[in-house]
Write a protein that holds these residues in place. Sequence first.
Motif, PDB file in Angstrom:
ATOM      1  N   PRO A 253       0.826  -1.216   0.000  1.00 14.05           N
ATOM      2  CA  PRO A 253       0.000   0.000   0.000  1.00 14.05           C
ATOM      3  C   PRO A 253       0.857   1.260   0.000  1.00 14.05           C
ATOM      4  O   PRO A 253       0.566   2.203  -0.748  1.00 14.05           O
ATOM      5  CB  PRO A 253      -0.799  -0.110   1.292  1.00 14.05           C
ATOM      6  N   ALA A 313      -9.467  -2.870   2.341  1.00 11.93           N
ATOM      7  CA  ALA A 313      -9.814  -1.993   1.219  1.00 11.93           C
ATOM      8  C   ALA A 313     -11.116  -1.254   1.513  1.00 11.93           C
ATOM      9  O   ALA A 313     -11.280  -0.081   1.173  1.00 11.93           O
ATOM     10  CB  ALA A 313      -9.935  -2.803  -0.064  1.00 11.93           C
ATOM     11  N   GLN A 316     -10.783   1.992   3.488  1.00  8.12           N
ATOM     12  CA  GLN A 316      -9.922   3.084   3.027  1.00  8.12           C
ATOM     13  C   GLN A 316     -10.722   4.304   2.598  1.00  8.12           C
ATOM     14  O   GLN A 316     -11.809   4.181   2.041  1.00  8.12           O
ATOM     15  CB  GLN A 316      -9.052   2.628   1.856  1.00  8.12           C
ATOM     16  N   ARG A 321      -5.217   3.989  -2.283  1.00  7.31           N
ATOM     17  CA  ARG A 321      -4.943   2.988  -1.267  1.00  7.31           C
ATOM     18  C   ARG A 321      -5.954   1.859  -1.338  1.00  7.31           C
ATOM     19  O   ARG A 321      -5.620   0.686  -1.146  1.00  7.31           O
ATOM     20  CB  ARG A 321      -4.999   3.655   0.111  1.00  7.31           C
ATOM     21  N   MET A 322      -7.183   2.225  -1.646  1.00 12.33           N
ATOM     22  CA  MET A 322      -8.211   1.202  -1.787  1.00 12.33           C
ATOM     23  C   MET A 322      -7.859   0.255  -2.939  1.00 12.33           C
ATOM     24  O   MET A 322      -7.932  -0.970  -2.806  1.00 12.33           O
ATOM     25  CB  MET A 322      -9.559   1.864  -2.040  1.00 12.33           C
ATOM     26  N   TYR A 325      -5.058  -2.071  -1.880  1.00  6.46           N
ATOM     27  CA  TYR A 325      -5.489  -3.219  -1.067  1.00  6.46           C
ATOM     28  C   TYR A 325      -6.293  -4.210  -1.889  1.00  6.46           C
ATOM     29  O   TYR A 325      -6.281  -5.409  -1.606  1.00  6.46           O
ATOM     30  CB  TYR A 325      -6.272  -2.749   0.164  1.00  6.46           C
ATOM     31  N   SER A 326      -7.002  -3.725  -2.899  1.00  7.11           N
ATOM     32  CA  SER A 326      -7.709  -4.675  -3.749  1.00  7.11           C
ATOM     33  C   SER A 326      -6.710  -5.594  -4.436  1.00  7.11           C
ATOM     34  O   SER A 326      -7.004  -6.752  -4.706  1.00  7.11           O
ATOM     35  CB  SER A 326      -8.587  -3.939  -4.759  1.00  7.11           C
ATOM     36  N   SER A 329      -5.890  -8.358  -2.108  1.00  8.04           N
ATOM     37  CA  SER A 329      -6.998  -9.308  -2.117  1.00  8.04           C
ATOM     38  C   SER A 329      -6.960 -10.192  -3.368  1.00  8.04           C
ATOM     39  O   SER A 329      -7.105 -11.405  -3.291  1.00  8.04           O
ATOM     40  CB  SER A 329      -8.297  -8.516  -2.046  1.00  8.04           C
ATOM     41  N   SER A 372      -5.613  -3.904 -12.940  1.00  9.69           N
ATOM     42  CA  SER A 372      -5.104  -3.041 -11.874  1.00  9.69           C
ATOM     43  C   SER A 372      -4.303  -1.893 -12.464  1.00  9.69           C
ATOM     44  O   SER A 372      -4.369  -0.760 -11.966  1.00  9.69           O
ATOM     45  CB  SER A 372      -4.261  -3.841 -10.894  1.00  9.69           C
ATOM     46  N   THR A 452     -15.471  -7.850  -2.153  1.00  6.11           N
ATOM     47  CA  THR A 452     -14.877  -7.080  -3.239  1.00  6.11           C
ATOM     48  C   THR A 452     -15.942  -6.223  -3.910  1.00  6.11           C
ATOM     49  O   THR A 452     -15.755  -5.024  -4.149  1.00  6.11           O
ATOM     50  CB  THR A 452     -14.249  -8.033  -4.274  1.00  6.11           C
ATOM     51  N   TYR A 455     -16.922  -3.205  -1.622  1.00  4.08           N
ATOM     52  CA  TYR A 455     -16.121  -1.975  -1.532  1.00  4.08           C
ATOM     53  C   TYR A 455     -16.018  -1.259  -2.861  1.00  4.08           C
ATOM     54  O   TYR A 455     -15.968  -0.040  -2.916  1.00  4.08           O
ATOM     55  CB  TYR A 455     -14.756  -2.213  -0.866  1.00  4.08           C
TER      56      TYR A 455
END
Lengths: 542, 531
Positions: A253, A313, A316, A321-322, A325-326, A329, A372, A452, A455
């Motif tokens: 992160p 996530a 956040q 940052r979210m 963290y995804s 995951s 991503s 998932t 969020y």
Amino acid sequence: MSPAFLLSLIVFLPAFGAVCLLGFNRNNPRGMRSFAVTVTGVVFVLTLFPLLPMYFGATPGMHGIRLAVDEPWIGSWNIRYQLGLDGLSLPFLLLTSLLCFLAMLASWSVGKQIKGYLILFLLLETGMLGVFVALDFFLFYVLFEVMLLPMYFLIGFWGGPRKEYAAIKFFLYTLVGSVLMLIALLMVYFASGQGTAAPSFDLLTLATIGQGRADGDYAGLTFSQTFQLTGFALLFAAFAIKLPSVPFHTWLPDAHVEAPTPISMLLAGVLLKVGGYGLLRVAYPLFPHGAQVLSWLVVALGVISILYGALVAMAQTDLKRMVAYSSVSHMGYVLLGLGVWAMGDAGTIGRDHWRLGVNGAVFMMIAHGLISAGMFFVVGVLYDRVHHRNIDEFGHILGRMPIYSGLALGLFFAGLGMPGMAGFIGEIFVLLSSWNFSPTMAVLAALGMILTAAYFLSMIQRVYLGPRYIGPHPEGLSFALTKREGGIAATLLVLSIALGVYPKLALNVTEPALRRFVDNVDAGAEAARKSDVPQRTARNVR
Amino acid sequence: MTFERLLDDLIRDTVHVSLPAFIAELIVCATIVILLLGRLFGTDRIVTPRWVAIVGATLAFAASIGQFGEVFASGRSPIEHTALFTGLLIHDPLTVYMRILLCGFLVLMTWLTAVSGIPDREDGPDFHTLLFGSTLGALLMAQSNNLLMLFLAVEMTSVPGYVLVGFQKGRRQSGEAALKYLVYGAGAAGVLLYGTSLVAGTLGTASLAEIAMRMPSVVGINAGPLASPAERTIVLGSLFIFAGLAFKLALVPFHFWCPDAFEGASAEIAGFLSVAPKAAAFALLVRVVQSLFGADSGPIEDLRHAFGIGLAVVSALTMTLGNLAAFGQSNVKRLFAYSTIAHAGYLLMGVAAWMVAGGEAGLRGLEGLFYYLAVYVFMNLGAFAIIAIIRNATFSEEIDDYAGLWARMPIVCGGMAVCCLSLIGIWPAGGFIGKFMVFAASLSAGWVSPVMWALVAAAAINTVWSLFYYARVLRAMYLESPTDSDRLEEIEASPFANALVLALTIPVLLLGVFVEPLSRVTAFVARSIVG
């Protein structure tokens, strides 16, 4: 083009470009950018060459390797300059060159010290491409290390407010990983040198030893059970840091958030995949028994990563940052897919399930690489305009920037695993296969999918929907998406839809290689299990 | 045999065998004499002493390179170990290898002093006399074949070193550092001398070759370890000799002089002290070990083992302490002094692995040691040269004053990045290869004694830990913005300084990529020691 020339060109062209950049005038950013874009573009085109029938149609070598290159490098240590491509490495090579090209295009927002930035970027690209084609363990290791320093400076110099902390943390974690790998590397090296056989760094030869089917000089040589356990534990730790898996994930992160947008794209898109690729290329083939015994650990860490990453996530408020963290995951699915190798008293239970899991893991990595990178890019686009990433201070972006929002929502939906998009295929493969290993784990992982969705949807609601924009710099939103930005996001979105609708695009390439991988590794574990006391266990070199 | 005949043989041997092989050292001696005479006749006003020094060093280097082919061209065939000067010195591949390293180092060193302007013209002859004298001592250390020669060579290296540390007259810190170094050095010299006399007295010879032959007749005669008094005396003497050498190598617990001496001395001298005496002391250590414990007999091998494990422990302590202490430093010179201590620990791993493992696996330890030494010459001198160059530009040796320097001195800072990379041990810098080799040797020695595995683990942890403080230097240079940007405006590195930095750092990278040639040479050298 000979294989040696083609692969060497792919790997070292960026480094050569970096050297050429030294000669540019520092007041000519436009020229340097175009040059760097050209270099990455040419590299991308070159990485498409192996898909041509003349290469791709060729019969692969004994170990399924095409375009094999094997030249001596350090003779007295039997270290070789050994490169090659198979169905496992080719997708990652393409992914790397494509993402480097797109990230280079996304680097327009980087203003200061553009020359140094481009040089480090290109050096980084050499390291990344090299890791995916190296077939010599030593070469793999040194190229793995080549990625370290450019990344340290790219984060530390061009990053956000806490860049120095993030950079040193990244460096430190990765260095720990590479030192562990170094020890494992030396272990197998000395273990493979026995009697007439010269110690070797050749990953393919080492794999045959690990799987108990070595021939030639190495015939009869195996790695003992304890040795396999130690080796796998070392390598797993090394690659789990890179992947990253909970509890080694805390560098991610920080690094992702502080890094400039294009570097976040590469970090998420390529560097994390090096961890998964390393497990598949090195850890599993060399130490099948260790992998088998520790598969519960791999699965457990995978599921924990999925759930923990998703929960964190969800909490956040920083958009980037979210997304970071995804990634934690999503990388959990990779571990889960690799680990679902159920072994009963009579051997592997449901080898097809495990194969499905491995295929899912690799597909997940490819899909996540595209998605991503895309998500980090769209977050970056927003940040360039309003200079903040606080989820609670957005709203109504859909109304202000419709085209951008369309692309961004597409990528976020791909990220949350919407059917018809690339992320879904990987996740569902992994989930289906995990039932065979442990229904509990499968249920927990499926729960991760819901989290998932939760969020992502709540983020979309707060950022893109809503009546009005409530954060600072509202004027920034009136800058429409440029063609360059739109092109980058659209490319990634189109690819993730294409892979979601027609997954065979990737599976056709990876499936034969992974079938071979699963068969060999499984047979290797079986062999190691049966022979408690091998006659010629690799031990002392003296 | 008449006396006349004896004299004839002696002269013939000296003139035809010893002196030609000794040519590089003779050139160094001649340079010293010219420098001193220059002062006497006032020619140093006409010809700058530093040019005399550079020419002398270059000639010595050329002469040593000339011997390279003679020794190594013979390929894999065993070459002669020629005893020089009635057996006081030995001429073998290790001698030639170390001579090339040290003379090459001297060339770079004189270049550095010319670039950095320490010493000034007035002090030039004195300074260079001391520098060349100390190097001569180091050269003799690397080839001594006699306990007496060993002691004389160590002293010849040390005594000019004491003076060089205190060379900046009137600087309190320098004087204090020199005194500290001198007191420690004198103590260590006494211990070393005592050790040599114990060994020589017990075995009735001071020649290392003779010692090797007589050891089996003393060690292991009675059953049980250390059963006979003679054996105990030998072990005690060896311990003292090791302690004396450990002082030169700044190994824990004989390292206390090192940070103070380095901080007090100028960066150039710190660079010199961190490389030349250490490299020579490692060569000497290898020779002493081979002489004392090289014989093929069970009890002697047990002794070698025991001492090897002892060295492994010292090595682990040294690298750990060096790295931990370096972490808290704010003065760059002091930081690199501790880094030097840590590196002595890594280098010692190679020797320990050799002693513990023996045989083929052990040779890899020596091979790694010699390879590491070659890289070390460049990377460590490089780091100190860069400190000196930056000191000349900014008048500071504090890390905080390095902030934002890269913009003004890109090549110098790039050089520092390469040196730090190499010191951490990251490819493509050569330091990685050296570290890799000693790690590999220690790991394979672990099959003999698990202590070596613990050593590898300690070294691995240290490698990671060392990242912190090397990265601090880089962070200051590249990532931090200068506090006083006006001050930076005038800073610039001269082209000569840049050229020197390139000359020091490009080899570091080349040694990381083109490993084969040098590793072949070092493997050959290692084999020649044992074989």
